[in-house]
Design a protein around this motif. Structure first.
Motif, PDB file in Angstrom:
ATOM      1  N   PHE A   4      34.184  48.094  24.363  1.00 30.59           N
ATOM      2  CA  PHE A   4      34.705  47.042  23.487  1.00 30.59           C
ATOM      3  C   PHE A   4      34.630  47.467  22.031  1.00 30.59           C
ATOM      4  O   PHE A   4      33.614  47.989  21.583  1.00 30.59           O
ATOM      5  CB  PHE A   4      33.893  45.752  23.635  1.00 30.59           C
ATOM      6  CG  PHE A   4      34.038  45.071  24.959  1.00 30.59           C
ATOM      7  CD1 PHE A   4      35.259  45.011  25.613  1.00 30.59           C
ATOM      8  CD2 PHE A   4      32.953  44.460  25.552  1.00 30.59           C
ATOM      9  CE1 PHE A   4      35.400  44.358  26.808  1.00 30.59           C
ATOM     10  CE2 PHE A   4      33.079  43.802  26.764  1.00 30.59           C
ATOM     11  CZ  PHE A   4      34.304  43.753  27.394  1.00 30.59           C
ATOM     12  N   GLN A   9      37.348  43.327  15.761  1.00 30.29           N
ATOM     13  CA  GLN A   9      37.912  42.003  16.042  1.00 30.29           C
ATOM     14  C   GLN A   9      37.214  40.885  15.264  1.00 30.29           C
ATOM     15  O   GLN A   9      37.693  39.748  15.261  1.00 30.29           O
ATOM     16  CB  GLN A   9      37.802  41.699  17.541  1.00 30.29           C
ATOM     17  CG  GLN A   9      38.424  42.724  18.445  1.00 30.29           C
ATOM     18  CD  GLN A   9      39.912  42.915  18.151  1.00 30.29           C
ATOM     19  OE1 GLN A   9      40.614  41.965  17.845  1.00 30.29           O
ATOM     20  NE2 GLN A   9      40.370  44.144  18.227  1.00 30.29           N
ATOM     21  N   ARG A  42      31.488  40.112  30.262  1.00 27.97           N
ATOM     22  CA  ARG A  42      32.223  41.350  30.012  1.00 27.97           C
ATOM     23  C   ARG A  42      32.805  41.957  31.286  1.00 27.97           C
ATOM     24  O   ARG A  42      33.823  42.632  31.249  1.00 27.97           O
ATOM     25  CB  ARG A  42      31.351  42.355  29.274  1.00 27.97           C
ATOM     26  CG  ARG A  42      30.165  42.870  30.054  1.00 27.97           C
ATOM     27  CD  ARG A  42      29.234  43.674  29.157  1.00 27.97           C
ATOM     28  NE  ARG A  42      28.071  44.159  29.882  1.00 27.97           N
ATOM     29  CZ  ARG A  42      26.977  43.451  30.113  1.00 27.97           C
ATOM     30  NH1 ARG A  42      26.899  42.208  29.671  1.00 27.97           N
ATOM     31  NH2 ARG A  42      25.971  43.975  30.773  1.00 27.97           N
ATOM     32  N   PHE A  45      36.504  41.081  31.985  1.00 26.53           N
ATOM     33  CA  PHE A  45      37.583  41.643  31.162  1.00 26.53           C
ATOM     34  C   PHE A  45      38.266  42.765  31.938  1.00 26.53           C
ATOM     35  O   PHE A  45      37.618  43.670  32.444  1.00 26.53           O
ATOM     36  CB  PHE A  45      37.026  42.187  29.839  1.00 26.53           C
ATOM     37  CG  PHE A  45      38.081  42.781  28.953  1.00 26.53           C
ATOM     38  CD1 PHE A  45      38.980  41.962  28.295  1.00 26.53           C
ATOM     39  CD2 PHE A  45      38.189  44.157  28.797  1.00 26.53           C
ATOM     40  CE1 PHE A  45      39.961  42.504  27.485  1.00 26.53           C
ATOM     41  CE2 PHE A  45      39.165  44.703  27.995  1.00 26.53           C
ATOM     42  CZ  PHE A  45      40.051  43.870  27.338  1.00 26.53           C
ATOM     43  N   ASN A  50      44.450  42.711  26.559  1.00 27.84           N
ATOM     44  CA  ASN A  50      44.336  42.564  25.112  1.00 27.84           C
ATOM     45  C   ASN A  50      42.956  41.995  24.776  1.00 27.84           C
ATOM     46  O   ASN A  50      42.685  40.812  25.021  1.00 27.84           O
ATOM     47  CB  ASN A  50      45.453  41.645  24.612  1.00 27.84           C
ATOM     48  CG  ASN A  50      45.486  41.540  23.102  1.00 27.84           C
ATOM     49  OD1 ASN A  50      44.484  41.725  22.429  1.00 27.84           O
ATOM     50  ND2 ASN A  50      46.654  41.219  22.582  1.00 27.84           N
ATOM     51  N   LEU A  51      42.087  42.833  24.227  1.00 27.81           N
ATOM     52  CA  LEU A  51      40.718  42.433  23.904  1.00 27.81           C
ATOM     53  C   LEU A  51      40.716  41.302  22.889  1.00 27.81           C
ATOM     54  O   LEU A  51      39.966  40.335  23.024  1.00 27.81           O
ATOM     55  CB  LEU A  51      39.916  43.627  23.363  1.00 27.81           C
ATOM     56  CG  LEU A  51      38.492  43.325  22.908  1.00 27.81           C
ATOM     57  CD1 LEU A  51      37.650  42.840  24.082  1.00 27.81           C
ATOM     58  CD2 LEU A  51      37.860  44.543  22.262  1.00 27.81           C
ATOM     59  N   ARG A  52      41.572  41.406  21.874  1.00 30.36           N
ATOM     60  CA  ARG A  52      41.618  40.384  20.819  1.00 30.36           C
ATOM     61  C   ARG A  52      41.976  39.018  21.408  1.00 30.36           C
ATOM     62  O   ARG A  52      41.338  38.010  21.115  1.00 30.36           O
ATOM     63  CB  ARG A  52      42.627  40.799  19.751  1.00 30.36           C
ATOM     64  CG  ARG A  52      42.687  39.856  18.598  1.00 30.36           C
ATOM     65  CD  ARG A  52      43.495  40.505  17.461  1.00 30.36           C
ATOM     66  NE  ARG A  52      43.940  39.489  16.572  1.00 30.36           N
ATOM     67  CZ  ARG A  52      45.208  39.156  16.358  1.00 30.36           C
ATOM     68  NH1 ARG A  52      46.180  39.809  16.950  1.00 30.36           N
ATOM     69  NH2 ARG A  52      45.519  38.210  15.525  1.00 30.36           N
ATOM     70  N   TRP A  54      41.626  38.020  24.483  1.00 32.40           N
ATOM     71  CA  TRP A  54      40.534  37.607  25.357  1.00 32.40           C
ATOM     72  C   TRP A  54      39.400  36.990  24.534  1.00 32.40           C
ATOM     73  O   TRP A  54      38.879  35.930  24.869  1.00 32.40           O
ATOM     74  CB  TRP A  54      40.057  38.823  26.155  1.00 32.40           C
ATOM     75  CG  TRP A  54      39.019  38.544  27.197  1.00 32.40           C
ATOM     76  CD1 TRP A  54      39.181  37.873  28.371  1.00 32.40           C
ATOM     77  CD2 TRP A  54      37.645  38.957  27.160  1.00 32.40           C
ATOM     78  NE1 TRP A  54      38.000  37.841  29.079  1.00 32.40           N
ATOM     79  CE2 TRP A  54      37.034  38.503  28.362  1.00 32.40           C
ATOM     80  CE3 TRP A  54      36.876  39.676  26.247  1.00 32.40           C
ATOM     81  CZ2 TRP A  54      35.701  38.742  28.650  1.00 32.40           C
ATOM     82  CZ3 TRP A  54      35.548  39.905  26.543  1.00 32.40           C
ATOM     83  CH2 TRP A  54      34.967  39.441  27.735  1.00 32.40           C
TER      84      TRP A  54
END
Length: 172
Positions: A4, A9, A42, A45, A50-52, A54
């Motif tokens: 991550f 972010q 985590r 995920f 898209n980490l942002r 999420w």
């Protein structure tokens, strides 16, 4: 497990949290709570996602949970206000009576007080209390009987009948 880039972010998370809460301190708390949730979840995920997005969804959900929690708490407080009597009787009579019972209990001889305490206050059976005290069951029962008799005698000998209290009413 994916790596991550949370630090990258943080700006987006803080901005979104500030727009939701309209308070920078609450926003920081919200971002903190969201990051804790993200860390705990985590494993959910999906790599390549898209980490942002999420993380922003977690911020949003944490905010909604907080709003619901505050509303629920406010409703409980409001309901408690309806349930509570508008007037509460003065606790002096009860407090004085409790002090009298305590004084009478503490005036018992130690072995009677100990036996009565184990059974009446701690809720032990007679057998358990006898074991704790290290005395035969009959001895313990005798001590409890004498303690109860002594308390009854103190109560009956008290001035003003059954109660040590004398209520004095002021003029209205």
């Amino acid at each position: 497990m994916p790596r991550f880039d949370i630090v990258g972010q943080l700006g987006s998370l803080r901005r979104y949290a500030r727009s939701l809460t309209r308070d920078s301190t609450e926003a920081e708390d919200l971002v903190h709570d969201a990051l804790v949730r993200a860390y705990e979840r985590r494993a959910t995920f999906r790599a390549g996602s898209n980490l942002r997005a999420w993380l922003l969804a977690i911020v949003h959900n944490a905010f909604i949970d907080g709003v619901r929690s505050r509303r629920s708490e406010a409703a409980r407080v409001e309901q408690a206000g309806y349930l509570a009597d508008s007037t509460t009787p003065a606790p002096q009579d009860h407090s004085v009576r409790l002090a009298q019972v305590r004084t009478a209990f503490l005036s018992l001889p130690e072995e009677q007080r100990s036996a009565l305490h184990l059974v009446a206050i701690e809720g032990l059976s007679y057998a358990q209390a006898a074991e704790v005290s290290g005395v035969p069951l009959g001895t313990l029962m005798s001590r409890i009987g004498r303690a109860r008799a002594a308390l009854r005698e103190m109560e009956e000998a008290a001035p003003a009948g059954k109660n040590h209290l004398r209520i004095v009413r002021g003029e209205r």
